[in-house]
Scaffold this active site. Sequence first.
Site, PDB file in Angstrom:
ATOM      1  N   ASP A 317       6.089 -25.339  -8.586  1.00 46.51           N
ATOM      2  CA  ASP A 317       7.019 -25.385  -9.877  1.00 46.51           C
ATOM      3  C   ASP A 317       6.760 -24.296 -10.725  1.00 46.51           C
ATOM      4  O   ASP A 317       6.233 -23.679 -10.608  1.00 46.51           O
ATOM      5  CB  ASP A 317       6.145 -26.706 -10.854  1.00 46.51           C
ATOM      6  CG  ASP A 317       6.461 -27.899 -10.156  1.00 46.51           C
ATOM      7  OD1 ASP A 317       7.247 -27.858  -9.009  1.00 46.51           O
ATOM      8  OD2 ASP A 317       5.589 -29.006  -9.932  1.00 46.51           O
ATOM      9  N   SER A 388      14.036 -37.283 -19.330  1.00 51.32           N
ATOM     10  CA  SER A 388      13.279 -37.669 -18.073  1.00 51.32           C
ATOM     11  C   SER A 388      14.351 -36.684 -16.869  1.00 51.32           C
ATOM     12  O   SER A 388      15.135 -36.142 -17.177  1.00 51.32           O
ATOM     13  CB  SER A 388      14.585 -39.040 -16.868  1.00 51.32           C
ATOM     14  OG  SER A 388      15.268 -38.413 -16.244  1.00 51.32           O
ATOM     15  N   GLN A 390      16.034 -36.189 -13.589  1.00 54.73           N
ATOM     16  CA  GLN A 390      16.676 -36.590 -13.438  1.00 54.73           C
ATOM     17  C   GLN A 390      17.821 -36.427 -14.157  1.00 54.73           C
ATOM     18  O   GLN A 390      19.392 -36.413 -14.297  1.00 54.73           O
ATOM     19  CB  GLN A 390      17.342 -38.525 -12.883  1.00 54.73           C
ATOM     20  CG  GLN A 390      17.113 -38.423 -11.765  1.00 54.73           C
ATOM     21  CD  GLN A 390      15.300 -38.583 -11.913  1.00 54.73           C
ATOM     22  OE1 GLN A 390      14.389 -38.647 -11.926  1.00 54.73           O
ATOM     23  NE2 GLN A 390      14.812 -38.649 -10.333  1.00 54.73           N
TER      24      GLN A 390
END
Length: 692
Positions: A317, A388, A390
């Site tokens: 990440d 979020s 998404q």
Amino acid sequence: MTRKNLSLFDSKLIGPAIVDSFKKLNPRSQLRSPVMFVVYVGSIITTLLFIQSLIGQGEANPGFILAASVWLWFTVLFANFAESLAEGRSKAQAESLRALKQTVLAKKLATPKHGTTWLPASPGDLRKGDTVLVEAGDVIPVDGEVIEGVATVDESAITGESAPVIRESGGDFSAVTGGTRVLSDWLVVRIAVNPGEAFIDRMIAMVEGAKRQKTPNEIALTILLVALSIVFLVVTVTLLPMSLFSVEMAKAAGVASSPITITVLIALLVCLIPTTIGGLLSAIGVAGMSRMMQANVIATSGRAVEAAGDVDVLLLDKTGTITLGNRQASEFYPAPGVTQIQLADVAQLASLADETPEGRSIVILAKQKFNMRERDIAALQASFVHFSAQTRMSGVDLGDRAIRKGSVDAVKKHVEALGRSFPEEVSRQVDDISRRGSTPLVVVDDGRVMGAVELKDIVKGGIKERFSELRRMGIKTVMITGDNKLTAAAIAAEAGVDDFLAEATPEDKLKLIRDYQSQGRLVAMTGDGTNDAPALAQADVAVAMNSGTQAAKEAGNMVDLDSNPTKLLEIVEIGKQMLMTRGSLTTFSIANDVAKYFAIIPAAFVSTYPQLKALDVMQLSSPSSAIMSAVIFNALIIVVLIPLALKGVKYRAVGAASLLRRNMLIYGLGGIIVPFAGIKLIDMILSLLHLV
Ligand SMILES: Nc1ncnc2c1ncn2[C@@H]1O[C@H](COP(=O)(O)OP(=O)(O)OP(=O)(O)O)[C@@H](O)[C@H]1O
Ligand SMILES: [K+]
Ligand SMILES: [Mg+2]
């Protein structure tokens, strides 16, 4: 409490390991290593031959048979000792974990709400789904999830890290671990596991090696060693009729000659089969798990440790792994016709309920720069939209007024859906921000783009060097981020990763892993959120953060107690070192056996085959001394190599090919030379002491 890591040869470990070496003399334990089982059977047969030589007519001098038998038993015991010593350290590590399993009384709640009555319950009575109250000073009885409250928790017993952490309901900081202590405030915890299944139970089981099974690579290596043993078994067994035949021939020619004894054949067989690696193989595996544990990583299988050594792609990440991850708002860039204050005001509104570090930092920056006070959330009649991964947006709805902040692409879509346009000037601003490696957040008020906020992040020190080390080892590093391409490219260049995937959703991560795997590559990643669970389940080496959610921990095959995303690099190094150690000692062992073949056969058989005299370069003092010296060398070399097996060979970050070359040179050549010198030395000592 801190976990103590005993040194390799701590006196506390040696004693029990010696006792354990004798306990392992039962056939069931011995069968685990087929090569050592051959030695074990050889020891028993020579012992019987010695008894026979005492009571009746022995095949050779009883002293010789006894000496051979004793050294064969030593060989078995030394291999047992190596394994026991490795296990002993793991057990000590498990012991200090078990100390965490205090029997504290839990406060079991009648209903899952704070303020209702509670009853004392022992941790063993708690079942999955029960709710307990933990208050300042209480120990959290079992693993669970916070459903109410915010508290600081001392997790040092598990992590060794003394700084307390915050645990709260919702989000990625809701998992709590049994054995940790609440320092301030209170939490209502929903128990996540049944008795015996808690994280700490699994850790203990793993560390104790109760569930340690042979890994596929270990099985493959064992098959190779068995095949080699069979070859040598055939070689030695055929020596017997050949020797009987040549004795007959010699007799016919009127020359005195004696056949080979069973004792010599067994001694020879043991010297020729790969006992060095056969005896140390299991210890190497246990030591690998133990080294992970010392790095505060619990591997849930030996296979995971091994896979860590074989990994060819690391997925990392960006935020928090490659960068410090503490993204802080640093500046407001208003759109044309908007003032900085107006932008700051809307950005703050959009962040009032945003508990992410990014959101909090925007509220703080607005306060610092323009002395903007936080508004009363309740009075606003607002409904908040949480961030979020998404949607990549967060914000607030004030009636029909939708205020949002988020990534450039998400906001663009949002604005276009409302039939509005995205200002040229703001596009330019966000590109500038991105090129600096910062994250731009675009703020929009009811369809009107107000400008951008810059979130600054810093690439971790020293990370570039680690990536180039990994590159030298032939490992590809891929940075994954939800951030836009420009920011990703800037950070990727600064950190020196090989590749990156920008604007990635959790599904993209999963797909990326599958793609690499379908190319036959082994993939490693770390994760902490529930979002990461599918990707963790797919990765070959999946390190879950201890601070992460229960779902992530269950999906992974390792847990990092320190919750340090950079630990993945260390994990790969430990795995590599374990594989290198095994490879090096296998090379050494086989080279060793080949050398012994040439060292002892001529010396041992000159009496049967006088022609062998020409090959007897070692000039050992007698055939029986040659055999004895070889058996003693064969036993002692195991002891000599125990430190190497447990500590691991010296780790070097170089490519696989050059590593192989280097190891073949050191351990292959060493394996050939050392027996000649060692056997000669032992032979000289034996004859000096008039023992043979
Ligand atoms: N609190 C927030 N509110 C609105 N948008 C946000 C917030 N935090 C991040 N974003 C936007 O969403 C994008 C994705 O963020 P996310 O946290 O999923 O990934 P990331 O942290 O950038 O990457 P990584 O996978 O390395 O953690 C960010 O680049 C940013 O543009
Ligand atoms: K051997
Ligand atoms: Mg993130």
